[in-house]
Design a protein around this motif. Structure first.
Motif, short mmCIF file in Angstrom:
data_model
loop_
_atom_site.label_atom_id
_atom_site.label_comp_id
_atom_site.label_asym_id
_atom_site.label_seq_id
_atom_site.Cartn_x
_atom_site.Cartn_y
_atom_site.Cartn_z
N VAL A 1 57.60 60.82 -0.11
CA VAL A 1 57.82 60.11 1.15
C VAL A 1 57.88 61.14 2.26
O VAL A 1 58.88 61.85 2.41
CB VAL A 1 59.11 59.27 1.10
N GLU A 2 56.81 61.22 3.02
CA GLU A 2 56.67 62.23 4.08
C GLU A 2 55.84 61.62 5.20
O GLU A 2 54.70 61.20 4.98
CB GLU A 2 55.99 63.48 3.52
N SER A 3 56.40 61.55 6.41
CA SER A 3 55.68 60.94 7.53
C SER A 3 54.57 61.83 8.08
O SER A 3 53.60 61.33 8.64
CB SER A 3 56.65 60.53 8.64
N CYS B 1 53.54 58.25 0.28
CA CYS B 1 54.09 57.19 1.13
C CYS B 1 54.44 57.81 2.48
O CYS B 1 55.14 58.83 2.51
CB CYS B 1 55.32 56.58 0.47
N GLY C 1 56.46 56.55 4.51
CA GLY C 1 57.79 56.09 4.89
C GLY C 1 57.66 54.88 5.80
O GLY C 1 56.57 54.37 6.04
N CYS D 1 60.93 49.42 5.87
CA CYS D 1 60.08 49.34 4.69
C CYS D 1 60.62 48.25 3.76
O CYS D 1 61.70 47.70 3.99
CB CYS D 1 60.00 50.69 3.98
N LEU E 1 61.63 63.30 -0.60
CA LEU E 1 61.81 62.58 0.65
C LEU E 1 62.11 63.53 1.80
O LEU E 1 63.05 64.32 1.72
CB LEU E 1 62.97 61.58 0.51
N LEU F 1 62.57 60.46 9.33
CA LEU F 1 61.62 59.36 9.24
C LEU F 1 61.05 59.02 10.62
O LEU F 1 61.66 59.34 11.65
CB LEU F 1 62.29 58.15 8.63
N ALA G 1 67.07 57.27 6.47
CA ALA G 1 66.95 58.12 5.28
C ALA G 1 68.13 57.90 4.34
O ALA G 1 67.94 57.89 3.12
CB ALA G 1 66.85 59.58 5.69
N LEU H 1 67.47 54.97 2.20
CA LEU H 1 66.49 55.26 1.15
C LEU H 1 67.08 56.12 0.05
O LEU H 1 66.84 55.89 -1.14
CB LEU H 1 65.24 55.91 1.74
#
Length: 139
Positions: free
Chosen positions: A10-12, A34, A36, A44, A63, A67, A78, A81
């Motif tokens: 999960v990395e924007s 993903c 995010g 999400c 992660l 975000l 975060a 999540l």
């Protein structure tokens, strides 16, 4: 022999997501990329429903705790999540500053700090087999 398992990444930042994903895949992991939570509401499925189908398929989660909605102060956070993933028995490896997540650090949550490179992420993923559901094969 390479390790095997599935990593939810999960990395924007698309460039960083691709770079880390390639490093993990080269080491033998399946990667679920993903971005995010995204626009328009930066929420999400996990934030809305308390369930993430991507995390259910993953053995470990990497992660970035910054975000896309953080700049606007909206959406799934975060810490939501981290709680969601760790309560599902996944080891969560956090990239970046995690001082505000101190209550979560330990157990199934590992903080790598602000400038973790691909080798550090790979090392953390390799050390995660003690998490429920993580199967390390090929050693």
């Amino acid at each position: 022999m390479p390790d095997e398992g599935t990593v939810l990444l999960v990395e924007s930042d698309e460039w960083r997501r691709e770079r880390l994903g390639q490093a993990l895949e080269s080491a033998g992991y399946d990667v679920i990329p993903c971005p995010g939570p995204t626009a328009p509401d930066y929420r999400c499925i996990g934030g809305r429903e308390g369930y993430c189908p991507l995390a259910e398929r993953a053995d470990v989660v990497v992660l970035d705790p910054w975000l896309a909605g953080d700049e606007l102060g909206v959406g799934t956070s975060a810490d939501e999540l981290v709680e969601l993933y760790s309560q599902r028995g996944r080891t969560v490896i956090l990239l970046g500053s995690v001082g505000w997540l101190d209550p979560f650090i330990g157990g199934h949550v590992v903080g790598l700090g602000d400038h973790a490179d691909a080798a550090e992420v790979l090392g953390a993923v390799r050390s995660a087999p003690e998490a429920d559901g993580f199967v390390l094969r090929g050693r």
